[in-house]
Design an enzyme around this catalytic site. Structure first.
Site, PDB file in Angstrom:
ATOM      1  N   ASN A  85     -10.459  -0.072   0.631  1.00 34.41           N
ATOM      2  CA  ASN A  85      -8.983  -0.146   0.457  1.00 34.41           C
ATOM      3  C   ASN A  85      -8.409  -0.575  -0.650  1.00 34.41           C
ATOM      4  O   ASN A  85      -8.505  -1.889  -1.086  1.00 34.41           O
ATOM      5  CB  ASN A  85      -8.264  -0.901   1.769  1.00 34.41           C
ATOM      6  CG  ASN A  85      -6.790  -0.919   1.762  1.00 34.41           C
ATOM      7  OD1 ASN A  85      -6.180  -0.577   1.120  1.00 34.41           O
ATOM      8  ND2 ASN A  85      -6.276  -1.419   2.743  1.00 34.41           N
ATOM      9  N   HIS A 109      -2.820   7.259   3.005  1.00 34.41           N
ATOM     10  CA  HIS A 109      -3.309   5.985   2.586  1.00 34.41           C
ATOM     11  C   HIS A 109      -4.805   5.771   3.306  1.00 34.41           C
ATOM     12  O   HIS A 109      -4.903   5.915   4.410  1.00 34.41           O
ATOM     13  CB  HIS A 109      -2.382   4.852   2.719  1.00 34.41           C
ATOM     14  CG  HIS A 109      -2.949   3.232   2.355  1.00 34.41           C
ATOM     15  ND1 HIS A 109      -3.492   3.217   1.245  1.00 34.41           N
ATOM     16  CD2 HIS A 109      -2.964   2.231   3.335  1.00 34.41           C
ATOM     17  CE1 HIS A 109      -4.213   1.810   1.289  1.00 34.41           C
ATOM     18  NE2 HIS A 109      -3.545   1.331   2.669  1.00 34.41           N
ATOM     19  N   CYS A 139       0.831  -1.239  -0.045  1.00 31.39           N
ATOM     20  CA  CYS A 139      -0.136   0.174   0.067  1.00 31.39           C
ATOM     21  C   CYS A 139       0.821   1.152  -0.074  1.00 31.39           C
ATOM     22  O   CYS A 139       0.248   2.311  -0.192  1.00 31.39           O
ATOM     23  CB  CYS A 139      -0.923  -0.165   1.220  1.00 31.39           C
ATOM     24  SG  CYS A 139      -1.916  -1.398   1.230  1.00 31.39           S
TER      25      CYS A 139
END
Ligand code: UT7
Length: 308
Positions: free
Chosen positions: A263, A233, A109
């Site tokens: 996500n 993020h 990520c």
């Protein structure tokens, strides 16, 4: 040495939207639990990593007003490549007709911020234009009977074009970190499904975002009060609010898009950045802090002066 600046951006998400209510019809979960624990309301699911990357890349090239032939290097941040070999960037290079080189980058990520620092480095080394894309199809490595992960993930892509400039670079400070001794906390074996120790990742994530952001800001000669927009993020709304609170960054100065996308790993920061640009939350000269964290574990932060 030439500086670099972002001159265009673009996004792509699959058409199919899956709401929390849709998931609660087939899993032992509820809209209430997912909303309270994660901030997610819906996510887009479908497509392949290369298809989404091509669509986002094409939009970014158009906005920057450059052609694929102008791109010296394509950097594709992804943790869900279409295949082990070849790199998914090869498919994207072919699909877009990019003239230059192409490579995949996997920092989970944190991939987009790792890619952003890499792209600035390539431009300092002489590249004139770099296309950086974060693209993911986490849905393809998710066990849809596992409620702990099925409610979290989404698919999508975000891209930026970076161009060399004679003026100062827009990247003012950065910090990249990794601790592979924590790699067991989030993993997916070949042909397997994603597995995560959510509680442990959560704990490390808040600290990683905080420390990495402060280091990148310090290297830029700034503190959290100087940040006009924080683009973190998007893994969990509670991680974002906890990190922002510890940095002293108020709600009007951070971007939250997890409610609509879930996500999306390395696509989450460019999706959030594009959303900010399109909703008039980014202005010329703004100090922008990007910060990501994820499997590895890895973490990464960058401080930009927005001049797109
Ligand atoms: O992208 C970078 C990497 N990922 C992350 O950053 C994710 C970090 N972690 C998180 O976001 C959170 O830890 C989660 C959202 C994954 C989980 O939230 P939590 O508050 O840590 O919940 P938990 O895992 O402690 O579970 C609490 C309860 C458990 O039940 P019991 O043991 O209290 O009876 C779970 O079984 O909630 C249960 N649960 C669910 N209930 C309804 C777990 N998943 C679900 C679900 N729906 N989907």
């Amino acid at each position: 040495m030439p500086g670099a600046r972002i001159t265009g951006w673009g996004t792509a998400v699959p058409d199919k939207v899956v709401t929390n209510t849709d998931l609660s019809l087939r899993l032992d979960t509820s809209d209430e639990w997912i909303t309270e624990r994660t901030g997610i309301k819906e996510r887009h699911i479908g497509g392949t990593t290369s298809e989404l990357a091509i669509a986002a890349g094409r939009a970014a090239l158009a906005r920057a007003g450059v052609t694929p032939a102008d791109i010296d290097v394509l950097v594709l941040a992804t943790t869900t490549p279409d295949a082990v070999v070849p790199g998914t960037s090869a498919t994207v290079q072919d699909g877009l007709g990019i003239a230059g080189g192409a490579m995949d980058l996997n920092a989970a990520c944190s991939g987009f911020v790792y890619g952003l620092v890499t792209a600035h480095g390539l431009i300092m080394a002489g590249a004139r234009r770099v296309l950086l894309i974060g693209s993911e199809t986490l849905s393809r490595i998710t066990d849809w009977d596992d409620r702990t992960l099925a409610v979290l993930v989404g698919d999508g892509a975000g891209a930026v074009v970076l161009e060399a400039t004679d003026g100062p670079s827009q990247l003012l400070g950065w910090h990249l970190g990794a601790d592979g001794s924590l790699r067991h906390l989030l993993r997916c074996e070949h042909g397997g499904h994603l597995w995560m120790n959510g509680k442990e990742i959560f704990r490390h994530a808040v600290r990683a975002v905080l420390e990495s952001s402060l280091t990148a800001l310090e290297r830029a000669g700034f503190g959290p009060d100087d940040v006009d927009l924080f683009v973190p993020h998007q893994a969990n709304a509670r991680i974002i609010t906890a990190a922002a609170a510890r940095l002293g960054i108020t709600e009007d100065r951070y971007v939250m898009t997890i409610d609509r996308y879930g996500n999306t790993s390395s696509a989450s920061i460019p999706l959030a950045l594009a959303h900010a640009a399109e909703t008039d939350r980014l202005h010329l000269g703004d100090i922008v802090l990007l910060s990501g964290f994820g499997g590895g574990m890895t973490w990464a932060s960058a401080v930009l002066r927005w001049d797109a």
